[in-house]
Design an enzyme around this catalytic site. Structure first.
Site, mmCIF file in Angstrom:
data_model
loop_
_atom_site.group_PDB
_atom_site.id
_atom_site.type_symbol
_atom_site.label_atom_id
_atom_site.label_comp_id
_atom_site.label_asym_id
_atom_site.label_seq_id
_atom_site.Cartn_x
_atom_site.Cartn_y
_atom_site.Cartn_z
ATOM 1 N N HIS A 87 -3.856 -9.289 2.971
ATOM 2 C CA HIS A 87 -5.275 -9.393 3.286
ATOM 3 C C HIS A 87 -5.500 -10.491 4.320
ATOM 4 O O HIS A 87 -4.803 -11.507 4.316
ATOM 5 C CB HIS A 87 -6.093 -9.711 2.037
ATOM 6 C CG HIS A 87 -6.112 -8.603 1.032
ATOM 7 N ND1 HIS A 87 -6.201 -8.833 -0.321
ATOM 8 C CD2 HIS A 87 -6.040 -7.257 1.175
ATOM 9 C CE1 HIS A 87 -6.201 -7.672 -0.958
ATOM 10 N NE2 HIS A 87 -6.089 -6.712 -0.079
ATOM 11 N N TYR A 141 -9.525 -10.031 -8.436
ATOM 12 C CA TYR A 141 -8.517 -10.293 -9.460
ATOM 13 C C TYR A 141 -8.897 -11.468 -10.360
ATOM 14 O O TYR A 141 -8.478 -11.531 -11.511
ATOM 15 C CB TYR A 141 -7.154 -10.514 -8.801
ATOM 16 C CG TYR A 141 -6.782 -9.362 -7.902
ATOM 17 C CD1 TYR A 141 -6.708 -8.072 -8.413
ATOM 18 C CD2 TYR A 141 -6.557 -9.536 -6.542
ATOM 19 C CE1 TYR A 141 -6.411 -6.994 -7.607
ATOM 20 C CE2 TYR A 141 -6.256 -8.462 -5.726
ATOM 21 C CZ TYR A 141 -6.190 -7.192 -6.263
ATOM 22 O OH TYR A 141 -5.905 -6.122 -5.452
ATOM 23 N N ARG A 184 -1.009 -1.365 -6.918
ATOM 24 C CA ARG A 184 -1.265 -2.534 -6.053
ATOM 25 C C ARG A 184 -2.192 -3.525 -6.764
ATOM 26 O O ARG A 184 -1.947 -4.737 -6.759
ATOM 27 C CB ARG A 184 -1.880 -2.045 -4.745
ATOM 28 C CG ARG A 184 -2.269 -3.114 -3.734
ATOM 29 C CD ARG A 184 -2.645 -2.412 -2.438
ATOM 30 N NE ARG A 184 -3.374 -3.267 -1.527
ATOM 31 C CZ ARG A 184 -2.817 -4.116 -0.670
ATOM 32 N NH1 ARG A 184 -1.507 -4.266 -0.658
ATOM 33 N NH2 ARG A 184 -3.540 -4.830 0.161
ATOM 34 N N HIS A 195 -2.849 2.962 -5.565
ATOM 35 C CA HIS A 195 -3.617 1.739 -5.334
ATOM 36 C C HIS A 195 -3.795 0.952 -6.633
ATOM 37 O O HIS A 195 -3.934 -0.281 -6.598
ATOM 38 C CB HIS A 195 -4.977 2.065 -4.726
ATOM 39 C CG HIS A 195 -5.523 0.962 -3.869
ATOM 40 N ND1 HIS A 195 -4.980 0.625 -2.643
ATOM 41 C CD2 HIS A 195 -6.544 0.097 -4.073
ATOM 42 C CE1 HIS A 195 -5.657 -0.379 -2.130
ATOM 43 N NE2 HIS A 195 -6.605 -0.729 -2.980
ATOM 44 N N LYS A 242 -1.852 -2.622 8.038
ATOM 45 C CA LYS A 242 -2.958 -2.030 8.789
ATOM 46 C C LYS A 242 -3.022 -2.650 10.182
ATOM 47 O O LYS A 242 -2.818 -3.847 10.345
ATOM 48 C CB LYS A 242 -4.285 -2.275 8.064
ATOM 49 C CG LYS A 242 -4.473 -1.422 6.816
ATOM 50 C CD LYS A 242 -5.843 -1.664 6.215
ATOM 51 C CE LYS A 242 -6.106 -0.749 5.031
ATOM 52 N NZ LYS A 242 -7.440 -0.960 4.444
ATOM 53 N N ARG A 299 0.840 -1.196 0.000
ATOM 54 C CA ARG A 299 0.000 0.000 0.000
ATOM 55 C C ARG A 299 0.876 1.247 0.000
ATOM 56 O O ARG A 299 2.053 1.209 0.354
ATOM 57 C CB ARG A 299 -0.905 0.009 1.235
ATOM 58 C CG ARG A 299 -1.887 -1.152 1.311
ATOM 59 C CD ARG A 299 -2.684 -1.086 2.610
ATOM 60 N NE ARG A 299 -3.671 -2.152 2.706
ATOM 61 C CZ ARG A 299 -3.425 -3.364 3.204
ATOM 62 N NH1 ARG A 299 -2.198 -3.660 3.649
ATOM 63 N NH2 ARG A 299 -4.373 -4.275 3.272
#
Length: 351
Positions: A327, A336, A304, A301, A229, A205
Site C-alpha cells: 500500500h 486491520y 490477503r 482477497h 499495481k 494480491r
C-alpha cells in the site's frame, strides 16, 4: 479463463479498436498490466464506443470525438449503464452494479490519461489536452471501517485457522470426493497448497501471485518478487510456514506438468495438453471450493486480509503492514486495527 482463450478474445477486440487504443494497449502491456485487466478494459472501450454510435453522439470514433465529449455525454453513458435492462437474466432487475460502473470509469480514465498526458504524436505532444474524465468521480460504498471489519472478520482464517485450512486441504478435503474428483485433486494438490500458502504467508494480491515466475521465488531468503499495481516491482517476504508447501510443489512441477523450457511461470495449469500460467479465475475457483468445505466460501482477497490482520496483531504496526501489502499509505491498513480490536474484545469476553 485460460491464457490462450484470453489472448484470442483480446485479439478479437483489438480488431475492432481504433489505432490510438491499440497504442494504449501496447503501452500498458509493456508496464506490464495483466492480460485480464487489459481484456476487461478493451471490453469497456468496445461498450463505450458502441454507445457513442448508437446514441447518436457521433457517427464514428476518432480522437476529435473523444476530445469534444462533454461532461453531459459521460453522465448520459453512466445513466445508460445504471438504468438499462440486464441481459441474460429472468429477473426484472435494471442496471449494472456501482462496482461495475466504477470499473468502467477507471478504464475510461486510464485511456484519457494516456491520450492527454502519456501519448506522443508526431510533434512529441499528447494527442489532445482536454480530459473530460477528470470531472467524473467514482461513487464508493459509504461504510465505516468498523462496519467493513464486521463484514469481513468471519471470512478470515485467523490464528490456528490459517494452518488449519492448509491441513484441511492436505488431509480432509479428499475424503468426500468421487474417484474422478480425487484424481484431479491429487494431480494439482501440491500446486494448490503452494499457491494458497504463499498468499496466506505474504498477502500478495491474486494477480501478483498468478504473475510470479520461477526466478521470482527465493526459498533461501523467503522472499518473492511481484509486480504491484502500476507495474512497480516489489520484493515481498513471506512467512516460513509456506516454505514446505512451495518446496513440495517445486519437487513435482517439472515431472507433473512437463512445461516447455520457455514457460517460466511458477504456478502452472494444463490446457489442451500444454502447461501454461494459471489464470485469475481458476485461482478464484480453487480458493472458493476449498474454503467453502472448510469454513466459509472466500475469495483470494480474503487470504490477503487474513495476512494483514495477523501481521498487525503480531506487530501493532500499520506501517509494517502497509509495506508488506504494497500500500502507498497506512490509510487502507486502518481496517486491520478494527478487526484486531474486535478479536481482542472477543478474547476478553471469554476470560
Amino acid at each position: 479463463m485460460k491464457r490462450e482463450l484470453l489472448i484470442s478474445k483480446i485479439e478479437m477486440l483489438k480488431d475492432k479498436m481504433p489505432d490510438f487504443v491499440l497504442e494504449y494497449y501496447q503501452s500498458k502491456l509493456s508496464i506490464p498490466y495483466s492480460l485480464n485487466t487489459l481484456y476487461e478494459y478493451l471490453k469497456e472501450y468496445d461498450r463505450f464506443f458502441s454507445w457513442i454510435i448508437v446514441s447518436g453522439v457521433a457517427n464514428e470514433i476518432n480522437l476529435k470525438v473523444l476530445e469534444k465529449l462533454s461532461l453531459k455525454n459521460i453522465e448520459a453513458f453512466i445513466i445508460y449503464l445504471r438504468e438499462r435492462p440486464l441481459l441474460n437474466t429472468d429477473s426484472n432487475s435494471f442496471g449494472v452494479s456501482q462496482t461495475t460502473i466504477n470499473r468502467t470509469i477507471s478504464a475510461l480514465s486510464s485511456l484519457y490519461k494516456y491520450l492527454t498526458e502519456e501519448a506522443e504524436g508526431l510533434d512529441g505532444e499528447p494527442y489532445f489536452y482536454r480530459n473530460v474524465m477528470k470531472k467524473i468521480k467514482t461513487s464508493k460504498k459509504h461504510e465505516t471501517l468498523a462496519a467493513r471489519a464486521e463484514n469481513i472478520k468471519n471470512k478470515l482464517f485467523l490464528g490456528d485457522e490459517t494452518q488449519g485450512f492448509l491441513d484441511y486441504i492436505s488431509n480432509e478435503y479428499v475424503k468426500d470426493l468421487s474417484n474422478r474428483a480425487k484424481s484431479s485433486f491429487e494431480k494439482n494438490k501440491e500446486r494448490d497448497l503452494a499457491l494458497i500458502a504463499l498468499m496466506l504467508a505474504s498477502g500478495v494480491r491474486l494477480s501478483e501471485a498468478v504473475g510470479v515466475n520461477i526466478r521470482d521465488l527465493n526459498l533461501n531468503t523467503m522472499v518473492v518478487e511481484v509486480t504491484r499495481k502500476g507495474g512497480k516491482r516489489d520484493a515481498v517476504p513471506f512467512a516460513k510456514f509456506a516454505k514446505s508447501y512451495l518446496e513440495n510443489y517445486l519437487a513435482i512441477r517439472e515431472r507433473r506438468y512437463k512445461p516447455e523450457k520457455k514457460e517460466t511461470s511458477l504456478f502452472l495449469t494444463i490446457y489442451r495438453g500444454t502447461a501454461s500460467r494459471i489464470d485469475n479465475s481458476s485461482v478464484e475457483k480453487i480458493v472458493a471450493k476449498y474454503s467453502q468445505k472448510f469454513k466459509v466460501r472466500v475469495t483470494p482477497h480474503s487470504l490477503r486480509h487474513t495476512l494483514g490482520t495477523r501481521l498487525y496483531a503480531q506487530t501493532n504496526s500499520e506501517v509494517l503492514v502497509s509495506h508488506q501489502l504494497g500500500h502507498s499509505s497506512t490509510q487502507v491498513t486502518d481496517l486491520y486495527t478494527h478487526i484486531v480490536n474486535e478479536e481482542q474484545k472477543n478474547a476478553l469476553d471469554n476470560l
